[in-house]
Each structure stands twice: as structure tokens, then as C-alpha cells.
Write an enzyme that holds these catalytic residues in place. Sequence first.
Site, PDB file in Angstrom:
ATOM      1  N   ASP A   1      70.382  48.281  63.455  1.00 15.82           N
ATOM      2  CA  ASP A   1      70.855  47.569  62.270  1.00 15.82           C
ATOM      3  C   ASP A   1      72.376  47.428  62.332  1.00 15.82           C
ATOM      4  OD1 ASP A   1      69.433  47.107  59.226  1.00 15.82           O
ATOM      5  OD2 ASP A   1      71.639  47.125  59.326  1.00 15.82           O
TER       6      ASP A   1
ATOM      7  N   ASN B   1      60.946  46.482  53.195  1.00 13.52           N
ATOM      8  CA  ASN B   1      61.296  45.887  51.911  1.00 13.52           C
ATOM      9  C   ASN B   1      60.605  44.530  51.790  1.00 13.52           C
ATOM     10  OD1 ASN B   1      63.043  48.045  51.274  1.00 13.52           O
ATOM     11  ND2 ASN B   1      64.696  47.103  52.462  1.00 13.52           N
TER      12      ASN B   1
ATOM     13  N   GLY C   1      63.971  44.451  47.524  1.00 10.51           N
ATOM     14  CA  GLY C   1      65.287  44.519  48.148  1.00 10.51           C
ATOM     15  C   GLY C   1      65.365  43.849  49.508  1.00 10.51           C
ATOM     16  N   GLN C   2      64.454  42.910  49.778  1.00  9.76           N
ATOM     17  CA  GLN C   2      64.475  42.226  51.072  1.00  9.76           C
ATOM     18  C   GLN C   2      65.583  41.180  51.086  1.00  9.76           C
ATOM     19  OE1 GLN C   2      60.738  40.335  52.123  1.00  9.76           O
ATOM     20  NE2 GLN C   2      61.437  39.861  54.201  1.00  9.76           N
TER      21      GLN C   2
ATOM     22  N   HIS D   1      60.363  42.919  58.746  1.00 13.39           N
ATOM     23  CA  HIS D   1      60.995  43.922  59.613  1.00 13.39           C
ATOM     24  C   HIS D   1      60.753  45.303  59.028  1.00 13.39           C
ATOM     25  CE1 HIS D   1      63.909  42.369  56.687  1.00 13.39           C
ATOM     26  NE2 HIS D   1      64.436  43.597  56.644  1.00 13.39           N
TER      27      HIS D   1
ATOM     28  N   HIS E   1      62.364  48.940  58.801  1.00 10.63           N
ATOM     29  CA  HIS E   1      63.532  49.792  59.032  1.00 10.63           C
ATOM     30  C   HIS E   1      63.056  51.155  59.513  1.00 10.63           C
ATOM     31  CE1 HIS E   1      66.615  47.491  56.580  1.00 10.63           C
ATOM     32  NE2 HIS E   1      65.508  47.020  56.025  1.00 10.63           N
TER      33      HIS E   1
HETATM   34  P1  AMP Z   1      66.400  44.008  54.245  1.00 16.67           P
HETATM   35  O1  AMP Z   1      67.449  44.157  53.182  1.00 16.67           O
HETATM   36  O2  AMP Z   1      65.289  44.976  54.162  1.00 16.67           O
HETATM   37  O3  AMP Z   1      65.921  42.561  54.337  1.00 16.67           O
HETATM   38  O4  AMP Z   1      67.118  44.369  55.600  1.00 16.67           O
HETATM   39  C1  AMP Z   1      67.841  43.467  56.365  1.00 16.67           C
HETATM   40  C2  AMP Z   1      68.654  44.295  57.325  1.00 16.67           C
HETATM   41  O5  AMP Z   1      69.063  43.469  58.393  1.00 16.67           O
HETATM   42  C3  AMP Z   1      69.918  44.909  56.717  1.00 16.67           C
HETATM   43  O6  AMP Z   1      69.877  46.317  56.849  1.00 16.67           O
HETATM   44  C4  AMP Z   1      71.043  44.290  57.534  1.00 16.67           C
HETATM   45  O7  AMP Z   1      72.097  45.191  57.770  1.00 16.67           O
HETATM   46  C5  AMP Z   1      70.319  43.904  58.814  1.00 16.67           C
HETATM   47  N1  AMP Z   1      70.917  42.805  59.552  1.00 16.67           N
HETATM   48  C6  AMP Z   1      71.277  41.602  59.075  1.00 16.67           C
HETATM   49  N2  AMP Z   1      71.739  40.834  60.082  1.00 16.67           N
HETATM   50  C7  AMP Z   1      71.663  41.580  61.206  1.00 16.67           C
HETATM   51  C8  AMP Z   1      72.005  41.358  62.574  1.00 16.67           C
HETATM   52  N3  AMP Z   1      72.529  40.194  62.988  1.00 16.67           N
HETATM   53  N4  AMP Z   1      71.809  42.361  63.471  1.00 16.67           N
HETATM   54  C9  AMP Z   1      71.297  43.545  63.050  1.00 16.67           C
HETATM   55  N5  AMP Z   1      70.938  43.813  61.785  1.00 16.67           N
HETATM   56  C10 AMP Z   1      71.138  42.847  60.869  1.00 16.67           C
END
Ligand code: AMP
Length: 114
Positions: free
Chosen positions: A30, A87, A93-94, A100, A102
Site C-alpha cells: 500500500d 472495505n 470506507g472504500q 482489494h 488489505h
Molecule cells: P480502500 O480505502 O479500502 O479503497 O483502500 C484503497 C487503498 O489503496 C488505500 O490504502 C490507498 O493507500 C491504496 N492506494 C491507492 N493508490 C495506490 C497505489 N497507486 N499504489 C498502492 N496503493 C495505493
Amino acid sequence: MADCIFCKIAGGGIPSNKIYEDEELLAFYDLKPQAPLHFLVIPKKHIPSVMDLDSADVPLLGRLLNKAQELAAALGCAETGARFVINCKADGGQTVDHLHCHVLGGRALGWPPG
Ligand code: AMP
Ligand code: ZN
């Protein structure tokens, strides 16, 4: 999907700090880690959220969770554990609309979420 950042990462158009890749799955760290270990496992196929899954996706999701577990264990969490989080949509909180999981580890995490 053209406008999706994780589809671009899966297609190689945007770089990522990759941990694992096969025909169906990709795992990468991340960008804004919330724990000493924080990575994401995604299907390469664009599935917007958990709410968009159908029964045909069951094997893929099984593989995704199995890979998340394997990588978490390989990266030091076998004994201490980790949190596996998906999420979903606004209340969940997505922020990236490509499914994806986490994986957070390396410290004790609080519960419940705020
Ligand atoms: P969510 O809030 O569950 O949709 O998580 C999205 C996650 O993607 C967040 O933790 C961001 O920090 C991560 N994220 C967004 N863009 C990138 C990227 N280019 N490379 C790695 N992680 C990313
Ligand atoms: Zn996508």
C-alpha cells in the site's frame, strides 16, 4: 476498466511495489501503510466491490484469500497474526472501486473501527 487505478497497476501502466503476481492475482504494498506490514491483494479482473461478486467469482475469491494468508505468513505474520480487510462502498470506507483485500500486520490493531 480504463479509468481504474488498480486495473492500470494490474496492466503495468502504473508502477507498484509488487510482492506477487500470477494470471489472476496481484499483491503490492500500500502507498500509505497503516501498519509495519500493509499490502493489498487484488484480482486482475475488474470487480468494483464485494457487492458486485457473483457465484462465478467464488474460486477467485478463495484463491485471493489463500494468497493473502500465504503472503502474510511469508512476511512474518504466521505467529502474530494480521488483519484481512475488504472495505465496501461508502459506508465501508472504500476509496478505490476495484475489489482489494488489505493485509495489515506487524503491530496490534485496535477494534472496533471508528
Ligand atoms: P480502500 O480505502 O479500502 O479503497 O483502500 C484503497 C487503498 O489503496 C488505500 O490504502 C490507498 O493507500 C491504496 N492506494 C491507492 N493508490 C495506490 C497505489 N497507486 N499504489 C498502492 N496503493 C495505493
Ligand atoms: Zn479495476
